[in-house]
Design a protein around this motif. Sequence first.
Motif, PDB file in Angstrom:
ATOM      1  N   ALA A  31      19.547 129.733  55.509  1.00 16.44           N
ATOM      2  CA  ALA A  31      20.465 128.974  56.368  1.00 16.44           C
ATOM      3  C   ALA A  31      21.708 129.811  56.631  1.00 16.44           C
ATOM      4  CB  ALA A  31      20.850 127.665  55.697  1.00 16.44           C
ATOM      5  N   PHE A  32      22.083 129.929  57.897  1.00 12.15           N
ATOM      6  CA  PHE A  32      23.227 130.739  58.297  1.00 12.15           C
ATOM      7  C   PHE A  32      24.294 129.854  58.955  1.00 12.15           C
ATOM      8  CE2 PHE A  32      19.525 133.487  58.325  1.00 12.15           C
ATOM      9  CZ  PHE A  32      19.971 134.598  57.618  1.00 12.15           C
ATOM     10  N   LEU A  33      25.531 130.087  58.592  1.00 16.23           N
ATOM     11  CA  LEU A  33      26.673 129.395  59.191  1.00 16.23           C
ATOM     12  C   LEU A  33      27.351 130.344  60.162  1.00 16.23           C
ATOM     13  CD1 LEU A  33      28.566 126.893  59.194  1.00 16.23           C
ATOM     14  CD2 LEU A  33      29.900 128.066  57.430  1.00 16.23           C
ATOM     15  N   LEU A  34      27.341 129.990  61.448  1.00 14.55           N
ATOM     16  CA  LEU A  34      27.957 130.833  62.463  1.00 14.55           C
ATOM     17  C   LEU A  34      29.464 130.602  62.515  1.00 14.55           C
ATOM     18  CD1 LEU A  34      25.352 130.502  65.362  1.00 14.55           C
ATOM     19  CD2 LEU A  34      25.328 131.991  63.354  1.00 14.55           C
ATOM     20  N   ARG A  35      30.166 131.516  63.124  1.00 15.81           N
ATOM     21  CA  ARG A  35      31.634 131.426  63.149  1.00 15.81           C
ATOM     22  C   ARG A  35      32.136 130.279  64.018  1.00 15.81           C
ATOM     23  NH1 ARG A  35      33.767 135.412  60.385  1.00 15.81           N
ATOM     24  NH2 ARG A  35      32.549 137.308  60.014  1.00 15.81           N
ATOM     25  N   ASP A  36      31.284 129.746  64.875  1.00 19.10           N
ATOM     26  CA  ASP A  36      31.707 128.592  65.676  1.00 19.10           C
ATOM     27  C   ASP A  36      31.335 127.271  65.014  1.00 19.10           C
ATOM     28  OD1 ASP A  36      28.985 128.469  66.000  1.00 19.10           O
ATOM     29  OD2 ASP A  36      28.985 128.790  68.175  1.00 19.10           O
ATOM     30  N   GLY A  37      30.829 127.320  63.758  1.00 15.82           N
ATOM     31  CA  GLY A  37      30.520 126.114  63.021  1.00 15.82           C
ATOM     32  C   GLY A  37      29.077 125.651  63.109  1.00 15.82           C
ATOM     33  N   ARG A  38      28.276 126.274  63.971  1.00 19.06           N
ATOM     34  CA  ARG A  38      26.870 125.888  64.069  1.00 19.06           C
ATOM     35  C   ARG A  38      26.078 126.424  62.876  1.00 19.06           C
ATOM     36  NH1 ARG A  38      24.770 128.185  69.458  1.00 19.06           N
ATOM     37  NH2 ARG A  38      26.383 129.751  69.033  1.00 19.06           N
TER      38      ARG A  38
END
Length: 249
Positions: A202-209
């Motif tokens: 699971a990856f958390l992107l910098r825009d919160g997605r």
Amino acid sequence: MSVPYETAEYESAESPESPEEHLARLLGRTLNSFELPDEVIRRLDCALAHDSSLHSAHHSAGLHRETYRHTWLLADGSAVTLWELVHNTAPGGEAQHEVYIDEEELQTATARLALPQETPDFELPLLAELSAVPEPRHVYVADNSADHARRLLRRAENPDRPDAETAALLATTAAHQITQAFGRPGRRTARAGLSFALYEHAFLLRDGREVSLWEVEHTATPDGRHMCEVYTSQDAARDAMERRAAAHG
């Protein structure tokens, strides 16, 4: 009477702010920012993304009141919300800004404002739902996550592995978590010398997605070596496990 949205100073799509810049601007304009607990400010130092929305508005007889909800998504997957109250104390007067750590404090502050009684003759109520940052499902760790995504995709051997668009998206990831998934498939994978393991990355992107890739590790190969396959959904990964197991059954 329309609600004068232009009176508030919030980010626009043309001039996006970082979470740190948004927090600094909020604290800079509020009269009571010094009352915020130091612990809250320290937590916001690790924010990855933020979201702001109008929560409610009241305009009548030259007086106005708006409340805004500001939410920051932190690196550990949790979220912090601050409530901003914007109002004037006299008709046509300059707007004043206050900030509170919970909605109860906001309501207490709102109750002391000298606004006329709300009646349909002159009141225009407005309630806008917050487009909230989704509640994260994972506890993330910021540990060279973009490189982890790159290495995961590089070792995938399946022809239908995630494409270059997915790789480019994950190049912006800020944190990740790896967990093992259990369950299906069943008896076919239990035969001697045949092993399967399924992992969610699971990856958390910098825009919160949040974006998840599903990795299948197995020995269902002609020479019994370990093989890695990566899919964009859990169903696709489990279907691949079933096919591999059936081919060696």
